[in-house]
Design a protein around this motif. Structure first.
Motif, short mmCIF file in Angstrom:
data_model
loop_
_atom_site.label_atom_id
_atom_site.label_comp_id
_atom_site.label_asym_id
_atom_site.label_seq_id
_atom_site.Cartn_x
_atom_site.Cartn_y
_atom_site.Cartn_z
N ARG A 6 35.95 33.38 31.99
CA ARG A 6 35.25 31.67 32.81
C ARG A 6 34.46 32.33 33.57
O ARG A 6 33.44 32.07 34.44
CB ARG A 6 36.46 31.39 33.83
CG ARG A 6 38.12 30.72 33.51
CD ARG A 6 38.38 29.99 34.29
NE ARG A 6 39.43 31.39 34.95
CZ ARG A 6 39.44 31.59 35.63
NH1 ARG A 6 40.04 29.99 36.01
NH2 ARG A 6 40.58 32.61 36.30
N ASP A 36 38.83 38.30 42.44
CA ASP A 36 39.09 38.07 40.95
C ASP A 36 37.57 37.44 41.24
O ASP A 36 37.72 35.93 41.38
CB ASP A 36 40.12 37.59 41.08
CG ASP A 36 39.99 37.05 39.60
OD1 ASP A 36 40.97 37.57 38.84
OD2 ASP A 36 39.78 36.02 39.12
N GLY A 71 36.24 34.92 38.85
CA GLY A 71 36.91 33.54 38.01
C GLY A 71 38.02 32.86 39.22
O GLY A 71 37.75 31.89 39.88
N ALA A 98 34.17 45.87 35.28
CA ALA A 98 34.80 46.51 35.40
C ALA A 98 35.48 47.87 34.68
O ALA A 98 34.39 48.59 34.87
CB ALA A 98 36.54 45.93 36.10
N GLY A 157 34.89 47.70 31.43
CA GLY A 157 33.69 47.56 30.82
C GLY A 157 34.35 46.77 29.24
O GLY A 157 33.47 46.55 28.53
N GLY A 158 35.58 46.66 29.66
CA GLY A 158 35.76 46.12 28.12
C GLY A 158 35.68 45.32 27.61
O GLY A 158 35.29 44.29 26.29
N SER A 159 35.26 43.97 28.83
CA SER A 159 34.97 42.32 28.45
C SER A 159 33.61 42.65 27.62
O SER A 159 33.81 41.76 27.20
CB SER A 159 35.66 41.38 29.33
OG SER A 159 36.49 41.62 29.81
N TYR A 212 39.32 36.74 28.19
CA TYR A 212 40.12 36.78 29.41
C TYR A 212 40.79 38.53 30.09
O TYR A 212 41.65 38.74 28.72
CB TYR A 212 40.95 36.40 30.37
CG TYR A 212 42.14 36.58 29.04
CD1 TYR A 212 43.65 36.85 29.62
CD2 TYR A 212 42.62 35.62 27.80
CE1 TYR A 212 44.61 37.17 28.53
CE2 TYR A 212 44.02 35.40 26.84
CZ TYR A 212 44.72 35.48 27.19
OH TYR A 212 46.26 36.16 26.37
N ARG A 213 41.24 39.11 30.59
CA ARG A 213 41.67 40.64 30.25
C ARG A 213 43.26 40.54 30.79
O ARG A 213 43.65 39.93 31.27
CB ARG A 213 41.46 41.46 32.58
CG ARG A 213 39.96 42.38 31.82
CD ARG A 213 40.14 43.42 33.01
NE ARG A 213 41.05 42.53 33.98
CZ ARG A 213 40.47 44.02 35.71
NH1 ARG A 213 40.08 44.45 35.27
NH2 ARG A 213 40.95 43.48 36.58
C1 PRP Z 1 36.43 39.12 35.26
C2 PRP Z 1 35.41 38.98 35.13
C3 PRP Z 1 34.96 40.44 33.28
C4 PRP Z 1 35.78 40.85 33.74
C5 PRP Z 1 35.88 42.19 33.54
O1 PRP Z 1 37.73 38.21 33.85
O2 PRP Z 1 34.78 37.44 35.00
O3 PRP Z 1 34.94 38.75 32.07
O4 PRP Z 1 37.43 40.37 34.64
O5 PRP Z 1 36.39 42.84 33.48
P1 PRP Z 1 36.89 44.26 32.89
O6 PRP Z 1 35.39 44.97 32.93
O7 PRP Z 1 37.49 45.25 32.82
O8 PRP Z 1 36.70 43.82 31.54
P2 PRP Z 1 38.74 37.49 33.63
O9 PRP Z 1 39.28 38.19 32.45
O10 PRP Z 1 39.84 37.96 35.20
O11 PRP Z 1 38.56 35.87 33.36
P3 PRP Z 1 38.53 35.18 33.85
O12 PRP Z 1 37.21 35.19 34.84
O13 PRP Z 1 38.58 33.75 33.32
O14 PRP Z 1 39.38 34.87 35.95
#
Ligand code: PRP
Ligand code: URA
Length: 209
Positions: A79, A200, A202, A135, A137-139, A103-104
């Motif tokens: 999001r 966080d 989001g 964070a 980097g996975g997403s 989402y993570r």
């Molecule tokens: C957050 C952020 C990234 C991700 C980064 O989203 O907006 O997409 O975490 O983390 P990573 O680098 O370890 O993958 P989140 O998964 O919290 O979802 P949201 O945006 O719906 O809150």
């Protein structure tokens, strides 16, 4: 190897300080994220191709440069990436917008995909992926893989705040993708949050916690 650019413009640094502050409420947080995204769009588009055209001013005929080359797409990772779209569109209004939902998982920290809707001609566009946080980097790495599977070739990643761990992961998975950050922070904590970070993204954008 991908190019990593930290955009340390004073306006971005100033706004990031208030974005990080836990006392900043959702309304101000949203506005500031949009403003920083707009400022970052200026730097991220610095190398866009231009071409010369002839126009007529009220005084004479002259040659001017205008944008040429490929069209653009902005792709937020849902999001939190949504918070950066309007700021980017202010400077790149002709861009199309695609959405990738990830989402993570809170336990494994692995990204879980739940949505993907991209412009049909994504393979012909320069793509800017936006997400406030990089964070683990996975997403971002998964979103870029998904884009490449749909034919996207020229991709750049823009985040407000990143961690060195995430930069390494994206660089190793996608050495062709240049990255732009407002800040590169110290590290991740045990829960996978960026330190000092902003918490966080989001939840702070949408007031969900
Ligand atoms: C957050 C952020 C990234 C991700 C980064 O989203 O907006 O997409 O975490 O983390 P990573 O680098 O370890 O993958 P989140 O998964 O919290 O979802 P949201 O945006 O719906 O809150
Ligand atoms: N996602 C966030 O929103 N914040 C972090 O610090 C890490 C991942």
């Amino acid at each position: 190897m991908s190019k990593v650019t930290q955009i340390s413009h004073p306006l971005i640094l100033h706004k990031l300080a208030f974005i990080r502050d836990k006392n900043t409420g959702a309304k101000d947080f949203r506005e500031l994220v949009e403003e920083v995204a707009m400022l970052m769009a200026y730097e991220v588009t610095r190398d866009l191709q231009t071409e010369e055209i002839e126009i007529e001013t009220p005084i004479c005929v002259t040659k001017c440069k205008v944008l040429s080359g490929k069209k653009m797409a902005i792709v937020p990772i849902l999001r939190a990436g949504l918070g950066m779209v309007d700021g980017m569109l202010k400077l790149i209004p002709a861009a199309k917008v695609g959405h990738i939902g990830l989402y993570r998982d809170e336990e494994t920290l692995q990204p879980v995909e739940y949505f993907c809707k991209l412009p049909q001609d994504i393979s012909e566009r320069d793509v800017i992926v936006v997400d406030p946080m990089l964070a683990t980097g996975g997403s971002a790495a998964d979103a870029i893989t998904l884009l490449k599977k749909r034919g996207a070739k020229n991709i750049r990643l823009v985040c407000l705040i990143s961690a060195p761990e995430g930069i390494k992961v994206v660089q190793e998975a996608h050495p062709d993708v240049d990255m732009y950050f407002g800040a590169i922070d110290e590290r991740l904590n045990e829960q996978g949050y960026i330190v000092p970070g902003l918490g966080d993204a989001g939840d702070r954008l949408f007031g969900t916690k």
